[in-house]
Design a protein around this motif. Structure first.
Motif, short mmCIF file in Angstrom:
data_model
loop_
_atom_site.label_atom_id
_atom_site.label_comp_id
_atom_site.label_asym_id
_atom_site.label_seq_id
_atom_site.Cartn_x
_atom_site.Cartn_y
_atom_site.Cartn_z
N VAL A 54 0.82 -1.21 0.00
CA VAL A 54 0.00 0.00 0.00
C VAL A 54 0.85 1.25 0.00
N ASN A 55 0.41 2.23 -0.78
CA ASN A 55 0.88 3.60 -0.69
C ASN A 55 -0.24 4.37 0.00
N LEU A 56 -0.05 4.73 1.26
CA LEU A 56 -1.07 5.41 2.05
C LEU A 56 -1.10 6.89 1.72
N ASP A 57 -2.23 7.36 1.22
CA ASP A 57 -2.44 8.79 0.99
C ASP A 57 -3.32 9.31 2.12
N THR A 58 -2.75 10.15 2.96
CA THR A 58 -3.45 10.59 4.17
C THR A 58 -4.65 11.47 3.87
N ALA A 76 -1.73 0.46 7.67
CA ALA A 76 -0.33 0.55 8.12
C ALA A 76 0.43 -0.78 8.04
N PRO A 77 -0.16 -1.91 8.39
CA PRO A 77 0.61 -3.16 8.31
C PRO A 77 1.04 -3.52 6.89
N HIS A 78 0.42 -2.90 5.89
CA HIS A 78 0.71 -3.20 4.49
C HIS A 78 1.43 -2.04 3.79
N CYS A 79 1.73 -1.00 4.53
CA CYS A 79 2.23 0.25 3.94
C CYS A 79 3.73 0.21 3.65
N VAL A 80 4.09 0.57 2.41
CA VAL A 80 5.50 0.68 2.02
C VAL A 80 5.84 2.08 1.53
N ALA A 81 4.83 2.93 1.37
CA ALA A 81 5.06 4.29 0.89
C ALA A 81 3.90 5.17 1.35
N ILE A 112 -6.09 17.06 8.72
CA ILE A 112 -5.59 15.70 8.89
C ILE A 112 -4.70 15.63 10.12
N ASP A 113 -4.95 14.65 10.97
CA ASP A 113 -4.14 14.47 12.19
C ASP A 113 -2.85 13.72 11.82
N LEU A 114 -1.92 14.44 11.23
CA LEU A 114 -0.68 13.83 10.78
C LEU A 114 0.16 13.26 11.92
N PRO A 115 0.22 13.91 13.10
CA PRO A 115 0.97 13.28 14.20
C PRO A 115 0.42 11.91 14.58
N ALA A 116 -0.90 11.78 14.63
CA ALA A 116 -1.50 10.48 14.98
C ALA A 116 -1.22 9.45 13.90
N ILE A 117 -1.28 9.85 12.64
CA ILE A 117 -1.01 8.92 11.55
C ILE A 117 0.44 8.47 11.59
N ALA A 118 1.36 9.41 11.84
CA ALA A 118 2.78 9.06 11.93
C ALA A 118 3.00 8.06 13.06
N ARG A 119 2.34 8.26 14.18
CA ARG A 119 2.46 7.33 15.31
C ARG A 119 1.95 5.95 14.93
N VAL A 120 0.82 5.88 14.23
CA VAL A 120 0.27 4.60 13.77
C VAL A 120 1.28 3.89 12.89
N LEU A 121 1.89 4.63 11.96
CA LEU A 121 2.86 4.03 11.05
C LEU A 121 4.08 3.51 11.80
N ASP A 123 4.24 2.61 14.93
CA ASP A 123 3.83 1.44 15.72
C ASP A 123 3.68 0.18 14.87
N ALA A 124 3.37 0.36 13.58
CA ALA A 124 3.22 -0.77 12.67
C ALA A 124 4.56 -1.21 12.06
N GLY A 125 5.63 -0.50 12.41
CA GLY A 125 6.95 -0.86 11.90
C GLY A 125 7.30 -0.25 10.55
N PHE A 126 6.55 0.74 10.12
CA PHE A 126 6.82 1.41 8.85
C PHE A 126 8.19 2.08 8.91
N GLU A 127 9.01 1.84 7.90
CA GLU A 127 10.36 2.41 7.87
C GLU A 127 10.58 3.35 6.70
N GLY A 128 9.54 3.64 5.96
CA GLY A 128 9.68 4.52 4.80
C GLY A 128 9.63 5.97 5.18
N SER A 129 9.57 6.80 4.17
CA SER A 129 9.50 8.24 4.41
C SER A 129 8.07 8.73 4.31
#
Length: 169
Positions: A54-58, A76-81, A112-121, A123-129
């Motif tokens: 998944v490419n997550l568009d917030t 988030a568990p499927h997110c790579v971008a 958009i609650d970008l801080p909350a979304i960043a935290r979710v990512l 926590d899911a182990g997302f390592e992208g930008s």
């Protein structure tokens, strides 16, 4: 009919993923303005390949009337971008009738609650930008240079990262 669109997308993506698997490539499907996060998960499960992510568009989640944070939790568990987008509501139009009712703004200036979304990512182990995406800019940002809007967004995302690293988010 979204169920039919999901089925047809699964069939098409299975073919694409076969090629991707043979070449060692990962494809990413975006939650664009056609499928909700739960429909994206149905597509991922239907294709059944580790080479489709998944490419997550917030911003697009809200444009589909989904809670962006919940959509991030789902994907988030499927997110790579990411397309890290913040959006605002423009008066004078119903979002279901006018796409431009949801213009983008620099990160941190919209709803958009970008801080909350960043935290979710995280926590899911997302390592992208968190790749910034700006489209259909709202006034007054549409009168600024692209560099000014991007610079403001980068500074905001750096603050989010610093807050997460410091344990404040």
């Amino acid at each position: 009919d979204h169920a039919e669109m999901v089925r047809k997308s699964v069939a098409m993506l299975k073919k694409a993923v076969n090629v991707a698997e043979a070449e060692g490539v990962t494809l990413a499907i975006e939650n664009h303005i056609d499928f909700t996060s739960l429909e994206i998960i149905q597509i991922l499960e239907g294709v059944g390949s580790e080479n489709l992510k998944v490419n997550l568009d917030t911003g697009n989640a809200l444009r589909l009337f989904e809670d962006p944070v919940q959509a991030a939790k789902n994907l988030a568990p499927h997110c790579v971008a990411t397309h890290t987008k913040d959006i605002a509501f423009r008066k004078g139009g119903v979002p279901t009738e006018r796409f431009t009712s949801w213009p983008s703004v620099p990160a941190g200036e919209g709803v958009i609650d970008l801080p909350a979304i960043a935290r979710v990512l995280v926590d899911a182990g997302f390592e992208g930008s968190l790749a910034i995406e700006l489209d259909l800019l709202a006034a007054p940002y549409n009168e600024r240079t692209e560099e000014e809007n991007v610079r403001q967004s980068i500074e905001y995302l750096k603050k989010i990262r610093a807050d997460i690293e410091a344990g404040h988010a």
